[in-house]
Motif scaffolding. Structure first.
Motif, short mmCIF file in Angstrom:
data_model
loop_
_atom_site.label_atom_id
_atom_site.label_comp_id
_atom_site.label_asym_id
_atom_site.label_seq_id
_atom_site.Cartn_x
_atom_site.Cartn_y
_atom_site.Cartn_z
N LEU A 89 0.82 -1.20 0.00
CA LEU A 89 0.00 0.00 0.00
C LEU A 89 0.86 1.26 0.00
O LEU A 89 0.51 2.26 -0.63
N LEU B 55 1.55 2.51 -3.48
CA LEU B 55 0.44 3.25 -4.07
C LEU B 55 0.39 4.66 -3.47
O LEU B 55 0.19 5.64 -4.19
N GLU B 56 0.58 4.77 -2.18
CA GLU B 56 0.57 6.08 -1.53
C GLU B 56 1.73 6.95 -2.02
O GLU B 56 1.60 8.17 -2.08
N ARG C 264 -5.90 8.34 5.01
CA ARG C 264 -5.70 7.03 5.63
C ARG C 264 -6.34 6.99 7.02
O ARG C 264 -6.21 7.92 7.80
N ASP D 31 -3.60 -7.56 -0.40
CA ASP D 31 -3.34 -6.15 -0.69
C ASP D 31 -4.65 -5.37 -0.77
O ASP D 31 -4.72 -4.22 -0.36
N PHE D 32 -5.71 -6.01 -1.26
CA PHE D 32 -7.02 -5.36 -1.32
C PHE D 32 -7.58 -5.17 0.09
O PHE D 32 -8.13 -4.11 0.41
N GLU E 89 -5.84 -4.82 2.81
CA GLU E 89 -5.05 -3.74 3.39
C GLU E 89 -5.55 -2.38 2.88
O GLU E 89 -5.72 -1.43 3.66
N LEU E 90 -5.81 -2.27 1.58
CA LEU E 90 -6.31 -1.04 0.98
C LEU E 90 -7.68 -0.67 1.57
O LEU E 90 -7.92 0.48 1.95
N THR F 235 -1.16 -7.52 -8.77
CA THR F 235 -2.21 -7.26 -7.80
C THR F 235 -2.92 -5.93 -8.09
O THR F 235 -2.46 -5.14 -8.93
N THR G 264 -3.07 -3.28 -6.07
CA THR G 264 -2.22 -2.14 -5.73
C THR G 264 -1.08 -1.97 -6.73
O THR G 264 -0.71 -0.84 -7.05
N GLU G 265 -0.55 -3.06 -7.25
CA GLU G 265 0.48 -2.96 -8.28
C GLU G 265 -0.10 -2.33 -9.54
O GLU G 265 0.54 -1.47 -10.16
N ALA H 212 -0.91 1.47 -8.81
CA ALA H 212 0.34 2.22 -8.68
C ALA H 212 1.04 2.33 -10.03
O ALA H 212 1.55 3.39 -10.40
#
Length: 176
Positions: free
Chosen positions: A4, A7-8, A18, A41-42, A44-45, A144, A146-147, A150
């Motif tokens: 994450l 992405l941030e 956040r 990852d989803f 976590e997002l 993923t 987030t990948e 990003a």
């Protein structure tokens, strides 16, 4: 796998929104209703941020705490739409989850594109991305959520099947 924080890093304004300590989504309920765990990852997002959109175009479907059943109902509705496409011979042989290798939705666009996980590879963290473009483009990405996000924002992932001007150089970020 990107995290994450990656992405941030490419979308620094995201960090301002956040939610410290997580949002408290009932993942057990979601997993029980849908019959699968979702990629980490989803999760976590979704624990860090509410549902959001980029450039008033790409919306990431994130459940709301207390509204998990609405999230799963939306997933089921999109899966039913994909089943209808399949039954009409218009899904390019893609099938909806829970069929083996089925597609599982995680986002959509203002122009009718749908963003899916391809549920192959066993564990949800091995699922990859498939974009169903509104022009009947089906574009794959081996990574993923987030990948993918990003990479789109950093310009390292091609926006295949999406408008050529997406994302903008300084993308907008909106929360529902």
């Amino acid at each position: 796998m990107l995290m994450l924080t990656d992405l941030e890093r490419v979308l620094p304004r995201l960090r301002e929104h956040r939610i410290a300590g997580g949002r408290g989504i009932d993942w057990v309920s979601i997993e029980s209703d849908l019959g699968t765990r979702l990629p980490s990852d989803f999760i976590e997002l979704a624990e860090a941020y509410p549902r959001f959109s980029l450039d008033d175009f790409l919306s990431v479907h994130i459940p709301e705490p207390g509204g998990e059943r609405f999230f799963t109902a939306g997933v089921r509705e999109t899966l039913d739409e994909l089943a209808d496409l399949r039954d009409s011979g218009m899904s390019h042989e893609h099938v909806p989850y829970p069929e083996p290798g089925g597609l599982f939705p995680w986002g959509d666009s203002a122009e009718g594109d749908t963003f899916y996980w391809r549920t192959t590879g066993g564990h949800p963290d091995a699922w990859t991305i498939l974009v169903s473009g509104h022009n009947d483009d089906w574009c794959a990405y081996q990574g993923t959520v987030t990948e993918y996000l990003a990479g789109l924002l950093a310009g390292t992932v091609s926006p295949d099947g999406l408008p050529p001007d997406f994302p903008r150089e300084a993308p907008t970020l909106d929360f529902d």
